[in-house]
Motif scaffolding. Structure first.
Motif, PDB file in Angstrom:
ATOM      1  N   ALA A   4      40.234  24.873  35.514  1.00  0.00           N
ATOM      2  CA  ALA A   4      40.804  26.183  35.816  1.00  0.00           C
ATOM      3  C   ALA A   4      41.193  26.967  34.568  1.00  0.00           C
ATOM      4  N   SER A   5      41.051  26.368  33.389  1.00  0.00           N
ATOM      5  CA  SER A   5      41.362  27.133  32.178  1.00  0.00           C
ATOM      6  C   SER A   5      40.395  28.294  32.005  1.00  0.00           C
ATOM      7  N   HIS A   6      39.244  28.216  32.672  1.00  0.00           N
ATOM      8  CA  HIS A   6      38.306  29.340  32.655  1.00  0.00           C
ATOM      9  C   HIS A   6      38.921  30.553  33.355  1.00  0.00           C
ATOM     10  N   LEU A   7      39.840  30.267  34.265  1.00  0.00           N
ATOM     11  CA  LEU A   7      40.520  31.332  35.008  1.00  0.00           C
ATOM     12  C   LEU A   7      41.770  31.804  34.275  1.00  0.00           C
ATOM     13  N   GLY A  22      48.493  36.326  40.938  1.00  0.00           N
ATOM     14  CA  GLY A  22      47.983  35.103  40.326  1.00  0.00           C
ATOM     15  C   GLY A  22      47.544  34.098  41.372  1.00  0.00           C
ATOM     16  N   ALA A  23      48.307  34.014  42.465  1.00  0.00           N
ATOM     17  CA  ALA A  23      47.945  33.096  43.546  1.00  0.00           C
ATOM     18  C   ALA A  23      46.617  33.502  44.174  1.00  0.00           C
ATOM     19  N   ALA A  24      46.429  34.799  44.364  1.00  0.00           N
ATOM     20  CA  ALA A  24      45.182  35.294  44.948  1.00  0.00           C
ATOM     21  C   ALA A  24      43.995  35.041  44.025  1.00  0.00           C
ATOM     22  N   ALA A  73      43.232  31.338  44.334  1.00  0.00           N
ATOM     23  CA  ALA A  73      42.652  31.029  45.642  1.00  0.00           C
ATOM     24  C   ALA A  73      41.196  31.473  45.725  1.00  0.00           C
ATOM     25  N   SER A  74      40.909  32.649  45.203  1.00  0.00           N
ATOM     26  CA  SER A  74      39.540  33.152  45.212  1.00  0.00           C
ATOM     27  C   SER A  74      38.631  32.247  44.376  1.00  0.00           C
ATOM     28  N   TRP A  75      39.091  31.912  43.180  1.00  0.00           N
ATOM     29  CA  TRP A  75      38.301  31.047  42.281  1.00  0.00           C
ATOM     30  C   TRP A  75      38.088  29.664  42.878  1.00  0.00           C
ATOM     31  N   PHE A  76      39.183  29.060  43.354  1.00  0.00           N
ATOM     32  CA  PHE A  76      39.103  27.683  43.849  1.00  0.00           C
ATOM     33  C   PHE A  76      38.273  27.590  45.123  1.00  0.00           C
ATOM     34  N   THR A  77      38.425  28.562  45.998  1.00  0.00           N
ATOM     35  CA  THR A  77      37.650  28.556  47.242  1.00  0.00           C
ATOM     36  C   THR A  77      36.156  28.678  46.949  1.00  0.00           C
ATOM     37  N   ALA A  92      35.187  33.347  52.444  1.00  0.00           N
ATOM     38  CA  ALA A  92      35.407  34.656  53.051  1.00  0.00           C
ATOM     39  C   ALA A  92      35.626  35.699  51.963  1.00  0.00           C
ATOM     40  N   SER A  93      35.312  36.928  52.267  1.00  0.00           N
ATOM     41  CA  SER A  93      35.564  38.026  51.340  1.00  0.00           C
ATOM     42  C   SER A  93      37.051  38.114  51.032  1.00  0.00           C
ATOM     43  N   VAL A  94      37.372  38.421  49.812  1.00  0.00           N
ATOM     44  CA  VAL A  94      38.776  38.570  49.412  1.00  0.00           C
ATOM     45  C   VAL A  94      39.476  39.601  50.292  1.00  0.00           C
TER      46      VAL A  94
END
Length: 221
Positions: free
Chosen positions: A151-154, A177-179, A182-186, A198-200
């Motif tokens: 996740a350091s890429h994020l 930051g949470a969003a 969540a978008s990256w991890f999903t 799903a779309s953000v």
């Protein structure tokens, strides 16, 4: 799984995964969550509770994947960290699930964390090594049973940088930051588990943004 940092990510992650048709259970723990018992009395107590909860959740929830965000309490020697991470993967595999490691975001390490900063730095490297061993089937007969998602890429590696998206305490995140996480991890999980994220727009502005966690952090609503 994880500590309170994972806890502030969880509302957004739940929303993103649920919108993607994926069931989600939050096993984060404020002030705890570590699987590494280490040599400290407090971490031994925390780790014992984490392992107990993991066993109970595996039995009741029957996950196909168990994700562990390395906590800021993963204090221990490299050998202690390695043993704990190895046990974590084997526990997931024994339950028919895959194991995912995610490093914690960069956090401010003065004050409380200063003493443990060296151990906090070794934890993600050790977890990555353990995941690599399992991915190659070296540590078990189940190749590909574990993965380390960097996740350091994020977030980057500097807690004070805007990219890290820490709240004013320098440790947790607010809704944005949470969003982002969540978008990256999903998306990362979707690639590996074969589901379409799903779309953000379908979840990012949901009721989760009003979670009490963000109010306590004095985040903007």
């Amino acid at each position: 799984m994880g500590d309170s940092i994972a806890g502030t990510e969880a509302p957004a992650l739940r929303a993103a995964l649920t919108a993607s048709g994926v069931a989600f259970k939050d096993m984060s723990s404020d002030g705890g969550g570590t699987v590494v018992a280490g040599s400290e009395k407090i971490t031994k107590m925390i780790a014992a509770e984490t392992w107990k909860q993991l066993t109970e959740n595996i039995d009741s929830f029957r996950p196909t994947l168990v994700a562990y965000q390395i906590t800021t309490y993963d204090w221990g020697s490299e050998s202690q960290q390695r043993a704990a991470y190895d046990k974590f993967v084997k526990s997931a595999v024994a339950a028919g699930a895959k194991a995912v490691f995610v490093p914690a975001p960069p956090v401010k390490t003065d004050g409380f964390y200063k003493k443990y900063a060296p151990q906090m730095r070794t934890a993600p490297r050790v977890a990555k090594e353990v995941a690599k061993e399992f991915a190659k089937g070296v540590a078990s007969n189940s190749g590909g049973s574990a993965v380390f998602l960097d996740a350091s890429h994020l977030w980057g590696t500097d807690a004070s940088a805007a990219k890290a998206q820490r709240s004013s305490d320098g440790i947790h995140n607010c809704q944005q930051g949470a969003a982002e996480f969540a978008s990256w991890f999903t998306k990362q999980l979707g690639k590996r588990e074969g589901f379409a994220p799903a779309s953000v727009d379908a979840w990012a502005n949901g009721s989760w943004t009003g979670d009490d966690r963000y109010g306590k952090l004095k985040c903007d609503s």
